[in-house]
Design a protein around this motif. Structure first.
Motif, PDB file in Angstrom:
ATOM      1  N   ILE A   1      47.607 -25.245   4.960  1.00 44.87           N
ATOM      2  CA  ILE A   1      46.273 -24.428   4.597  1.00 44.87           C
ATOM      3  C   ILE A   1      47.649 -23.499   5.890  1.00 44.87           C
ATOM      4  N   GLY A   2      47.799 -22.564   4.711  1.00 47.83           N
ATOM      5  CA  GLY A   2      48.626 -21.596   4.671  1.00 47.83           C
ATOM      6  C   GLY A   2      48.616 -20.389   3.797  1.00 47.83           C
ATOM      7  N   LYS A   3      49.081 -19.314   4.145  1.00 46.04           N
ATOM      8  CA  LYS A   3      49.349 -18.258   3.090  1.00 46.04           C
ATOM      9  C   LYS A   3      50.558 -18.343   2.392  1.00 46.04           C
ATOM     10  N   GLY A   4      50.490 -17.638   1.027  1.00 45.26           N
ATOM     11  CA  GLY A   4      50.963 -17.927  -0.331  1.00 45.26           C
ATOM     12  C   GLY A   4      51.705 -19.564  -0.703  1.00 45.26           C
ATOM     13  N   LEU A   5      51.211 -20.676  -0.247  1.00 43.93           N
ATOM     14  CA  LEU A   5      51.108 -22.085  -0.873  1.00 43.93           C
ATOM     15  C   LEU A   5      51.572 -21.524  -2.602  1.00 43.93           C
ATOM     16  N   SER A   6      52.635 -23.023  -2.493  1.00 45.42           N
ATOM     17  CA  SER A   6      52.849 -23.008  -3.832  1.00 45.42           C
ATOM     18  C   SER A   6      52.207 -24.079  -3.791  1.00 45.42           C
ATOM     19  N   ALA A   7      51.424 -23.617  -5.845  1.00 48.04           N
ATOM     20  CA  ALA A   7      50.549 -24.072  -6.345  1.00 48.04           C
ATOM     21  C   ALA A   7      51.657 -25.130  -7.809  1.00 48.04           C
ATOM     22  N   ASP A   8      52.093 -25.269  -8.021  1.00 49.52           N
ATOM     23  CA  ASP A   8      52.661 -25.875  -9.195  1.00 49.52           C
ATOM     24  C   ASP A   8      52.619 -27.155  -9.077  1.00 49.52           C
ATOM     25  N   GLY A   9      51.710 -27.417 -10.493  1.00 47.50           N
ATOM     26  CA  GLY A   9      51.240 -28.163 -11.026  1.00 47.50           C
ATOM     27  C   GLY A   9      50.103 -28.899  -9.956  1.00 47.50           C
ATOM     28  N   ALA A  10      49.274 -28.004  -9.632  1.00 51.68           N
ATOM     29  CA  ALA A  10      47.576 -27.683  -9.269  1.00 51.68           C
ATOM     30  C   ALA A  10      46.902 -27.693 -10.044  1.00 51.68           C
ATOM     31  N   GLU A  11      45.683 -27.842  -9.552  1.00 51.51           N
ATOM     32  CA  GLU A  11      44.396 -27.384 -10.198  1.00 51.51           C
ATOM     33  C   GLU A  11      44.206 -26.511  -9.363  1.00 51.51           C
ATOM     34  N   VAL A  12      43.945 -24.474  -9.820  1.00 50.30           N
ATOM     35  CA  VAL A  12      43.902 -23.624  -8.672  1.00 50.30           C
ATOM     36  C   VAL A  12      42.351 -23.469  -8.728  1.00 50.30           C
ATOM     37  N   ILE A  13      41.450 -23.635  -7.904  1.00 51.44           N
ATOM     38  CA  ILE A  13      40.900 -22.079  -7.306  1.00 51.44           C
ATOM     39  C   ILE A  13      40.517 -21.144  -6.264  1.00 51.44           C
ATOM     40  N   ASP A  14      40.496 -20.285  -7.632  1.00 51.19           N
ATOM     41  CA  ASP A  14      40.342 -18.698  -6.767  1.00 51.19           C
ATOM     42  C   ASP A  14      40.014 -18.351  -5.935  1.00 51.19           C
ATOM     43  N   ALA A  15      40.121 -18.190  -4.552  1.00 52.08           N
ATOM     44  CA  ALA A  15      38.701 -17.800  -3.964  1.00 52.08           C
ATOM     45  C   ALA A  15      38.550 -17.021  -3.253  1.00 52.08           C
ATOM     46  N   THR A  16      39.276 -15.818  -3.843  1.00 52.41           N
ATOM     47  CA  THR A  16      39.347 -14.443  -3.201  1.00 52.41           C
ATOM     48  C   THR A  16      38.363 -13.551  -2.957  1.00 52.41           C
ATOM     49  N   GLY A  17      37.855 -12.845  -1.965  1.00 48.71           N
ATOM     50  CA  GLY A  17      36.626 -12.132  -1.669  1.00 48.71           C
ATOM     51  C   GLY A  17      35.038 -13.741  -1.600  1.00 48.71           C
ATOM     52  N   LEU A  18      35.588 -14.513  -1.757  1.00 50.11           N
ATOM     53  CA  LEU A  18      34.984 -15.272  -1.516  1.00 50.11           C
ATOM     54  C   LEU A  18      35.373 -16.113  -0.151  1.00 50.11           C
ATOM     55  N   GLN A  19      33.539 -16.963   0.793  1.00 55.67           N
ATOM     56  CA  GLN A  19      34.390 -17.463   1.919  1.00 55.67           C
ATOM     57  C   GLN A  19      34.828 -19.251   2.271  1.00 55.67           C
ATOM     58  N   VAL A  20      35.406 -19.511   2.631  1.00 55.50           N
ATOM     59  CA  VAL A  20      35.388 -21.106   2.735  1.00 55.50           C
ATOM     60  C   VAL A  20      35.604 -21.781   4.154  1.00 55.50           C
ATOM     61  N   TYR A  21      33.893 -23.043   3.663  1.00 55.79           N
ATOM     62  CA  TYR A  21      33.527 -23.057   4.869  1.00 55.79           C
ATOM     63  C   TYR A  21      34.121 -24.936   4.520  1.00 55.79           C
ATOM     64  N   PRO A  22      34.592 -25.356   6.264  1.00 55.14           N
ATOM     65  CA  PRO A  22      34.560 -26.977   5.815  1.00 55.14           C
ATOM     66  C   PRO A  22      32.687 -27.841   5.272  1.00 55.14           C
ATOM     67  N   GLY A  23      33.059 -29.153   4.948  1.00 51.12           N
ATOM     68  CA  GLY A  23      31.270 -29.103   4.028  1.00 51.12           C
ATOM     69  C   GLY A  23      30.682 -29.241   5.953  1.00 51.12           C
ATOM     70  N   PHE A  24      29.979 -29.429   5.453  1.00 52.28           N
ATOM     71  CA  PHE A  24      28.009 -29.611   6.309  1.00 52.28           C
ATOM     72  C   PHE A  24      27.815 -30.937   6.985  1.00 52.28           C
ATOM     73  N   VAL A  25      27.937 -31.153   7.998  1.00 53.16           N
ATOM     74  CA  VAL A  25      27.799 -32.179   8.166  1.00 53.16           C
ATOM     75  C   VAL A  25      26.012 -32.502   9.257  1.00 53.16           C
ATOM     76  N   GLU A  26      25.270 -33.006   9.060  1.00 55.04           N
ATOM     77  CA  GLU A  26      24.231 -33.548   9.293  1.00 55.04           C
ATOM     78  C   GLU A  26      24.065 -35.065  10.321  1.00 55.04           C
ATOM     79  N   ALA A  27      24.038 -35.102  11.479  1.00 54.51           N
ATOM     80  CA  ALA A  27      23.815 -35.772  12.425  1.00 54.51           C
ATOM     81  C   ALA A  27      23.411 -36.607  12.846  1.00 54.51           C
ATOM     82  N   HIS A  28      21.888 -36.117  11.892  1.00 59.19           N
ATOM     83  CA  HIS A  28      20.599 -37.760  12.511  1.00 59.19           C
ATOM     84  C   HIS A  28      19.594 -37.172  11.001  1.00 59.19           C
ATOM     85  N   CYS A  29      19.152 -38.053  10.177  1.00 58.78           N
ATOM     86  CA  CYS A  29      18.495 -38.024   8.975  1.00 58.78           C
ATOM     87  C   CYS A  29      18.168 -39.300   8.097  1.00 58.78           C
TER      88      CYS A  29
END
Length: 379
Positions: free
Chosen positions: A32-60
């Protein structure tokens, strides 16, 4: 390899948000960091978007209580015996339950599922992810806890089979734990001499991990008196405990703050369908969190559909809960509650690449989920 570029990160372990990239490889967050190299990687442009960890349910109970089906899909309560510690959630989970896909698309990337609350002791829960066709490959951790229940449900379901009061229900739980304690002592005394081993007891065998504090009791308790009975029994036997539902938690907040136990609050969305729910309020998780309690927000799906977990966090915020506390209540706190925070619940290097990318706020009905990744694969 995937690189999420220029998203605003909500890590769930830091209150401050920041713009950065996330590099994913082998199903893990590797950088996790700024300006990471994306060489050879599939890029998801999240500019202007909010990024969260996956949500977790403790009981269902997802995967055990079928969607759009009756008795054929009813596998979350064993109704022939009030004490069934030997039953295991993984033997009933249906990976093809439509609720799995619904949850995943809503950003709920991991959850604890298991037996319901009809039984005094109901069996073991599992933590799984909602992707896959074989439950063995979906498991994050199993077992994670032993379900037990206090209050109305065991009384109602087993009134004709000897449980007509809270006292008897508690006595059933004590009896099972005491039997397991004696059984365990006999096994230890026998040592390597097989001839001295006690006769095999499936129920007592299943409770040994609880007595060894390898897994906690996962106690269904709505009313304040039931919450305290669960705590009392856990202390009597020196076992671990998590509290599930905690509907009247706001009424005993000072006592719960002293106990410092994991609290899973909910389901709050919906009708008070029985007496012990009469005091439920969306203010409960916020009041408990403000007092320093360890709070998770739960749907108890299918009571509230699992894909509405983020909305439940939003309703708690509307009722006064701090937004960061609410975020933690559907991410890192439930991950800690069910013992899998080493893998999920936050955006941190080394953890599973379970990531939710949102246009707007996921706790608002106008927020639009653009991408969900589970184990680094888009769902």
């Amino acid at each position: 390899m995937i690189c999420i570029k220029n998203g605003t990160l909500h890590t769930a372990v830091s209150k401050e948000t920041f713009i950065a990239d996330i590099l994913i490889d082998g199903g893990k967050i590797v950088k996790i960091g700024k300006g990471l190299s994306a060489d050879g990687a599939e890029v998801i442009d999240a500019t202007g978007l909010q990024v969260y960890p996956g949500f977790v349910e403790a009981h269902c109970h997802i995967g055990l209580d079928g969607y759009g089906i009756g008795y054929e899909g009813h596998d979350y309560n064993e109704l022939n015996d009030p004490v069934t510690p030997q039953v295991q959630a993984i033997d009933g989970i249906n990976p093809f339950d439509p609720c799995m896909k619904m949850a995943a698309k809503a950003g709920v990337t991991c959850f604890a599922t298991g037996p319901g609350s009809s039984n005094s002791i109901g069996g073991t829960f599992a933590a799984i992810k909602p992707v896959g066709t074989r439950v063995d490959n979906m498991i994050v951790k199993f077992p994670i806890a032993m379900k037990c229940a206090f209050g109305e449900n065991p009384k109602r379901c087993y009134q004709k089979q000897g449980i007509s009061s809270r006292m008897t229900n508690a006595a059933k739980i004590r009896e099972a734990l005491n039997k397991a304690k004696v059984y365990k002592a006999k096994i230890e005394a026998a040592g390597d001499d097989a001839s001295k081993l006690p006769a095999y007891d499936q129920k007592s065998e299943a409770l040994i991990p609880v007595l060894n504090r390898e897994i906690p009791l996962k106690a269904h308790a709505h009313q304040a008196n039931d919450i305290f009975t669960a705590i009392r029994i856990a202390k009597e036997f020196g076992v671990g405990l998590t509290l599930e539902h905690v509907t009247e938690g706001h009424m005993i907040v000072d006592e719960l703050a002293k106990e410092n136990l994991p609290l899973a609050v909910g389901p709050t969305f919906g009708h008070a369908s029985k007496f012990e729910l009469q005091n439920k309020t969306w203010e409960t998780p916020g009041i408990l969190a403000k007092a320093g309690c360890h709070v998770s927000i739960i749907t108890d799906a299918p009571v509230t559909p699992l894909h509405y977990l983020p909305l439940c966090a939003g309703l708690a915020i509307k009722a006064g809960m701090d937004e960061y506390d609410a975020l933690r209540a559907v991410t890192i706190n439930p991950a800690e509650h069910i013992g899998i925070a080493d893998r999920v619940g936050s955006l941190e290097e080394g953890k599973d690449a379970d990531v939710v990318i949102v246009d707007g706020c996921p706790f608002d009905v106008t927020g639009v989920i653009k991408h969900v990744l589970i184990n680094g694969e888009e769902v």
